[in-house]
Design a protein around this motif. Structure first.
Motif, PDB file in Angstrom:
ATOM      1  N   PRO A  62       1.585  -7.379  -6.573  1.00 55.93           N
ATOM      2  CA  PRO A  62       0.208  -5.608  -6.579  1.00 55.93           C
ATOM      3  C   PRO A  62       0.795  -4.523  -5.507  1.00 55.93           C
ATOM      4  O   PRO A  62       0.913  -4.521  -4.909  1.00 55.93           O
ATOM      5  N   ILE A  63       0.679  -3.124  -5.910  1.00 58.70           N
ATOM      6  CA  ILE A  63       0.659  -1.857  -5.345  1.00 58.70           C
ATOM      7  C   ILE A  63      -0.456  -1.130  -5.300  1.00 58.70           C
ATOM      8  O   ILE A  63      -1.417  -0.850  -5.770  1.00 58.70           O
ATOM      9  N   HIS A  64      -1.293  -0.651  -3.891  1.00 58.70           N
ATOM     10  CA  HIS A  64      -2.700  -0.100  -4.195  1.00 58.70           C
ATOM     11  C   HIS A  64      -1.662   2.062  -3.817  1.00 58.70           C
ATOM     12  O   HIS A  64      -1.308   1.525  -2.796  1.00 58.70           O
ATOM     13  N   CYS A  65      -2.355   2.323  -4.355  1.00 52.60           N
ATOM     14  CA  CYS A  65      -1.470   3.335  -4.142  1.00 52.60           C
ATOM     15  C   CYS A  65      -3.179   4.444  -3.297  1.00 52.60           C
ATOM     16  O   CYS A  65      -4.123   4.984  -4.369  1.00 52.60           O
ATOM     17  N   THR A 116      -5.307   1.920  -8.527  1.00 53.80           N
ATOM     18  CA  THR A 116      -5.147   3.335  -6.873  1.00 53.80           C
ATOM     19  C   THR A 116      -6.337   4.090  -6.362  1.00 53.80           C
ATOM     20  O   THR A 116      -7.751   3.563  -6.910  1.00 53.80           O
ATOM     21  N   GLN A 117      -6.881   4.916  -5.138  1.00 56.39           N
ATOM     22  CA  GLN A 117      -8.460   5.249  -4.769  1.00 56.39           C
ATOM     23  C   GLN A 117      -8.101   6.475  -4.238  1.00 56.39           C
ATOM     24  O   GLN A 117      -6.501   7.152  -3.396  1.00 56.39           O
ATOM     25  N   LEU A 118      -8.916   7.168  -3.588  1.00 57.18           N
ATOM     26  CA  LEU A 118      -8.813   8.461  -3.174  1.00 57.18           C
ATOM     27  C   LEU A 118      -9.586   8.220  -1.606  1.00 57.18           C
ATOM     28  O   LEU A 118     -10.164   6.972  -1.223  1.00 57.18           O
ATOM     29  N   PHE A 119      -8.631   8.556  -0.840  1.00 54.63           N
ATOM     30  CA  PHE A 119      -9.052   8.425   0.817  1.00 54.63           C
ATOM     31  C   PHE A 119      -8.832   8.831   1.975  1.00 54.63           C
ATOM     32  O   PHE A 119      -8.191  10.385   1.537  1.00 54.63           O
ATOM     33  N   SER A 120     -10.113   9.172   3.005  1.00 55.40           N
ATOM     34  CA  SER A 120      -9.713  10.655   3.019  1.00 55.40           C
ATOM     35  C   SER A 120     -10.094   9.554   5.080  1.00 55.40           C
ATOM     36  O   SER A 120     -11.662   9.232   5.065  1.00 55.40           O
ATOM     37  N   ALA A 121      -8.922   9.765   5.994  1.00 56.69           N
ATOM     38  CA  ALA A 121      -9.908   9.537   7.559  1.00 56.69           C
ATOM     39  C   ALA A 121     -10.638  10.378   8.091  1.00 56.69           C
ATOM     40  O   ALA A 121     -11.398  10.185   9.007  1.00 56.69           O
ATOM     41  N   PRO A 122     -10.327  11.433   8.688  1.00 58.85           N
ATOM     42  CA  PRO A 122     -12.030  12.655   8.455  1.00 58.85           C
ATOM     43  C   PRO A 122     -13.537  12.578   8.375  1.00 58.85           C
ATOM     44  O   PRO A 122     -14.105  12.156   8.911  1.00 58.85           O
ATOM     45  N   LYS A 123     -12.779  12.028   6.701  1.00 52.64           N
ATOM     46  CA  LYS A 123     -14.480  12.111   6.342  1.00 52.64           C
ATOM     47  C   LYS A 123     -15.324  10.643   5.973  1.00 52.64           C
ATOM     48  O   LYS A 123     -15.907  10.434   5.566  1.00 52.64           O
ATOM     49  N   SER A 150     -11.333  14.631  -8.216  1.00 54.63           N
ATOM     50  CA  SER A 150     -11.088  13.354  -9.724  1.00 54.63           C
ATOM     51  C   SER A 150     -10.508  13.481 -10.670  1.00 54.63           C
ATOM     52  O   SER A 150      -9.887  12.919 -10.949  1.00 54.63           O
ATOM     53  N   LYS A 151      -9.664  14.702 -10.368  1.00 52.97           N
ATOM     54  CA  LYS A 151      -8.674  14.982 -11.421  1.00 52.97           C
ATOM     55  C   LYS A 151      -7.375  14.666 -10.716  1.00 52.97           C
ATOM     56  O   LYS A 151      -6.877  13.503 -11.372  1.00 52.97           O
ATOM     57  N   ALA A 152      -7.566  14.153  -9.825  1.00 52.34           N
ATOM     58  CA  ALA A 152      -6.397  13.692  -9.504  1.00 52.34           C
ATOM     59  C   ALA A 152      -6.432  12.679  -8.980  1.00 52.34           C
ATOM     60  O   ALA A 152      -5.318  11.433  -9.470  1.00 52.34           O
ATOM     61  N   LEU A 153      -7.745  11.801  -8.508  1.00 49.65           N
ATOM     62  CA  LEU A 153      -7.739  10.442  -9.259  1.00 49.65           C
ATOM     63  C   LEU A 153      -7.660   9.896 -10.827  1.00 49.65           C
ATOM     64  O   LEU A 153      -7.174   8.870 -11.296  1.00 49.65           O
ATOM     65  N   VAL A 213       0.837  -0.859   0.521  1.00 52.17           N
ATOM     66  CA  VAL A 213       0.131  -0.319  -0.225  1.00 52.17           C
ATOM     67  C   VAL A 213       1.270   1.015  -0.327  1.00 52.17           C
ATOM     68  O   VAL A 213       1.532   1.366   0.965  1.00 52.17           O
ATOM     69  N   LEU A 214       0.749   2.193  -1.290  1.00 52.83           N
ATOM     70  CA  LEU A 214       1.860   3.242  -1.022  1.00 52.83           C
ATOM     71  C   LEU A 214       1.064   5.214  -0.608  1.00 52.83           C
ATOM     72  O   LEU A 214      -0.012   4.824  -1.938  1.00 52.83           O
ATOM     73  N   LEU A 215       1.067   5.675  -0.189  1.00 58.79           N
ATOM     74  CA  LEU A 215       0.511   6.322   0.643  1.00 58.79           C
ATOM     75  C   LEU A 215       0.747   7.874  -0.373  1.00 58.79           C
ATOM     76  O   LEU A 215       2.266   7.387  -0.018  1.00 58.79           O
ATOM     77  N   MET A 216      -0.015   8.065  -0.535  1.00 57.34           N
ATOM     78  CA  MET A 216       0.403   9.439  -1.190  1.00 57.34           C
ATOM     79  C   MET A 216      -0.606  10.720  -0.764  1.00 57.34           C
ATOM     80  O   MET A 216      -1.553  10.385  -0.584  1.00 57.34           O
ATOM     81  N   ASP A 217      -0.487  11.912  -0.517  1.00 56.09           N
ATOM     82  CA  ASP A 217      -0.918  12.990  -0.580  1.00 56.09           C
ATOM     83  C   ASP A 217      -1.740  13.552  -1.838  1.00 56.09           C
ATOM     84  O   ASP A 217      -0.928  13.505  -2.512  1.00 56.09           O
ATOM     85  N   ALA A 218      -2.696  13.559  -1.480  1.00 59.86           N
ATOM     86  CA  ALA A 218      -3.445  13.863  -3.161  1.00 59.86           C
ATOM     87  C   ALA A 218      -3.438  15.175  -4.108  1.00 59.86           C
ATOM     88  O   ALA A 218      -3.319  15.096  -4.805  1.00 59.86           O
ATOM     89  N   ARG A 219      -3.369  15.535  -2.492  1.00 56.75           N
ATOM     90  CA  ARG A 219      -3.025  17.310  -3.400  1.00 56.75           C
ATOM     91  C   ARG A 219      -1.728  16.766  -4.187  1.00 56.75           C
ATOM     92  O   ARG A 219      -1.278  17.895  -4.688  1.00 56.75           O
ATOM     93  N   ARG A 220      -0.144  15.995  -3.458  1.00 56.60           N
ATOM     94  CA  ARG A 220       1.218  16.091  -4.108  1.00 56.60           C
ATOM     95  C   ARG A 220       1.522  15.071  -4.464  1.00 56.60           C
ATOM     96  O   ARG A 220       2.312  14.032  -4.193  1.00 56.60           O
ATOM     97  N   PRO A 221       0.515  13.827  -5.398  1.00 57.23           N
ATOM     98  CA  PRO A 221       0.870  12.654  -6.067  1.00 57.23           C
ATOM     99  C   PRO A 221       2.092  13.021  -6.239  1.00 57.23           C
ATOM    100  O   PRO A 221       2.527  13.559  -7.786  1.00 57.23           O
ATOM    101  N   PHE A 222       3.165  11.725  -6.509  1.00 57.47           N
ATOM    102  CA  PHE A 222       3.625  10.606  -7.203  1.00 57.47           C
ATOM    103  C   PHE A 222       5.605  11.858  -6.866  1.00 57.47           C
ATOM    104  O   PHE A 222       5.402  12.976  -8.208  1.00 57.47           O
TER     105      PHE A 222
END
Length: 232
Positions: free
Chosen positions: A153-156, A195-202, A170-173, A127-136
């Protein structure tokens, strides 16, 4: 109930010789030190303090193992983990991307991380975690391309998606999916990247991430432990 809620701290490893010797599948979590890795692990496991975030990012240089199975769900219970009933491990890898770590410590850290990722047969996926605002970011790409050689497998997971509006999310994804599809093996076949979007607070993306982990480890095909007298 998610099987990941059964997660319990198992051990901390600073040398390969100390890796658990149980032959069960492992899912490793990697990401920059500010990508929200510990927060994601905690919310996926429905626990507040399972994975601890260091006050100084980049200081944690060990590999932490959390067991699934062999114990009750609530981490605060004192009952021991039954090793012969453990079904999988979640593996919290050191965060990367900070320069404050001393040279010798960084070399040891990088070797430990690299040797584990490339030689651990039980490792089922990353599982590779990246900030959705600054991926890659450069180190994310380095990790992706380096681990791709393992053929696993890698799940981003794009964390902190709540910081973006709907169009930005949507654009980031879309951009992430496009980037991942550009990676192919020598036969022209795409690597097993998702890959997928993720938010802990929400609490966005919990089910999708949980399903990926449970499917890859086989946890979704096993009967959950009895929930009698366990907290909801």
């Amino acid at each position: 109930m998610s099987r990941l809620w059964q997660a319990r701290f198992f051990t901390t490893v600073n040398h390969l010789r100390d890796l658990p010797r149980l032959d069960v599948p492992e899912i490793a979590f990697a990401g920059r030190s500010n990508a929200g890795k510990s927060t994601a692990i905690n919310i996926l496991c429905n626990q507040k303090n399972l994975a601890h975030a260091s006050r100084t990012p980049g200081r944690t240089q060990h590999i932490n193992f959390f067991s699934i199975g062999g114990a009750h769900v609530a981490q605060h219970r004192k009952d021991p983990v039954k090793e012969d009933e453990i079904e999988a491990f979640l593996v919290d890898l050191p965060g990367y991307g900070y320069a404050e770590v001393s040279g010798n410590a960084k070399l040891h850290w990088q070797k430990l991380l690299g040797d584990y990722l490339m030689t651990r047969q039980q490792l089922a996926g990353l599982v590779l975690l990246m900030d959705a605002r600054r991926p890659f970011q450069p180190l994310d790409i380095q990790m992706l391309e380096w681990f791709a050689g393992a053929g696993k497998p890698i799940h981003c997971i794009l964390t902190k998606s709540d910081k973006l509006n709907r169009n930005e999310s949507s654009k980031a994804l879309h951009q992430t999916k496009t980037t991942l599809k550009s990676y192919v093996d020598e036969k022209g076949q795409p690597f097993p990247f998702t890959t997928q979007l993720f938010s802990a607070p929400k609490r966005v993306g919990l089910e999708e991430a949980t399903n990926w982990i449970q499917e890859l480890t086989g946890l979704s095909r096993t009967d959950p432990a009895s929930e009698e007298n366990q907290p909801e």
